[in-house]
Design a protein around this motif. Structure first.
Motif, PDB file in Angstrom:
ATOM      1  N   CYS A   8       1.270  -1.301  -0.127  1.00 57.12           N
ATOM      2  CA  CYS A   8       0.081   0.236   0.257  1.00 57.12           C
ATOM      3  C   CYS A   8       0.772   0.974  -0.024  1.00 57.12           C
ATOM      4  O   CYS A   8       1.755   1.645   0.621  1.00 57.12           O
ATOM      5  CB  CYS A   8      -0.827  -0.429   1.377  1.00 57.12           C
ATOM      6  N   GLY A   9       0.177   2.345  -0.588  1.00 58.81           N
ATOM      7  CA  GLY A   9       0.985   3.550  -0.544  1.00 58.81           C
ATOM      8  C   GLY A   9       2.373   3.997  -1.836  1.00 58.81           C
ATOM      9  O   GLY A   9       2.708   4.506  -1.014  1.00 58.81           O
ATOM     10  N   VAL A  30      -2.711   6.076  -2.116  1.00 57.31           N
ATOM     11  CA  VAL A  30      -3.987   6.452  -0.678  1.00 57.31           C
ATOM     12  C   VAL A  30      -4.175   7.851  -1.587  1.00 57.31           C
ATOM     13  O   VAL A  30      -3.883   8.774  -2.060  1.00 57.31           O
ATOM     14  CB  VAL A  30      -2.600   6.450   0.219  1.00 57.31           C
ATOM     15  N   SER A  35      -1.431  12.277   4.407  1.00 57.07           N
ATOM     16  CA  SER A  35      -0.465  11.186   3.822  1.00 57.07           C
ATOM     17  C   SER A  35       0.508  11.719   3.470  1.00 57.07           C
ATOM     18  O   SER A  35       0.828  12.482   2.580  1.00 57.07           O
ATOM     19  CB  SER A  35      -1.388   9.573   3.870  1.00 57.07           C
TER      20      SER A  35
END
Length: 219
Positions: A8-9, A30, A35
């Protein structure tokens, strides 16, 4: 159902390529401005095209409004929506009906009673991401904080629940986490970074290799 590995990310073509080449089953983008892993709709669109047909694409949203959802779906065309805020079971089911595609819901865990919400989310979620509850600080993010919870809290959980383990995982501990919790999937973000939001291709490859080996040992 085969065990799944999610990175993720991801926010650059180079690190996304590393995740895809290493065999990630899911890749996450994301959409949360606070973030360091946040991607614009344009970048998310380009990364999604790069991953199309090679891994399931996930867009992570935090307490999104209907317009936020519509924009993300149109631009990124994700295979799944990940909800990482305080969405209620009813809102999760509503979003799932709106997007007409699978939804995963993240739940923060710090103690046993945090797992009491599992049953209420299970019927409307295709995956339930168990992440460490974020610290109570002003700069804490809903996820991706690099902290884990006590995995022994998951002892006795119904094995039929679609659990995805997250929170503080990295190439060095993911095998032990899988051995202790037997999840259906694992999810990593900060654990494969060299700095906040800076994915490390070598760590991505090492994580996927370690997780795949651990899952194989349980089959």
């Amino acid at each position: 159902m085969n065990a799944l590995i999610k990175i993720c990310g991801l926010s650059t073509p180079e690190t996304l390529a590393a995740a895809l080449d290493a065999g990630a089953d899911m890749v996450g983008f994301v959409r949360f401005p606070k973030s360091p892993r946040h991607v614009t709709l344009d970048l998310g669109h380009r990364l999604s095209l790069q991953a199309k047909g090679r891994a399931r694409r996930v867009v992570l949203l935090v307490d999104p409004g209907d317009e936020d959802i519509a924009q993300a779906v149109e631009a990124i065309n994700p295979d799944l929506i990940q909800l990482h805020g305080s969405e209620t079971p009813e809102r999760v089911a509503e979003i799932r009906a709106i997007v007409r595609r699978p939804v995963m819901k993240a739940l923060g865990v710090a103690e046993k009673r945090d797992l009491e919400a599992l049953a209420s989310y299970a019927t409307g979620s295709d995956h339930i991401v168990l992440d460490a509850k974020p610290p109570r600080t002003a700069d804490a993010l809903p996820g991706g904080n690099g902290i884990s919870f006590d995995w022994k809290l998951l002892n006795g959980l119904d094995p039929a629940l679609p659990i995805m383990l997250s929170g503080g995982l990295n190439p060095d501990n993911v095998a032990e986490a899988i051995r202790l919790t037997s999840p259906r999937a694992v999810d990593v973000s900060s654990g494969v970074e060299s700095g906040p939001g800076l994915k490390d291709s070598r760590k991505i490859e090492a994580f996927i290799k370690a997780a795949r080996t651990a899952f194989a040992a349980q089959s």
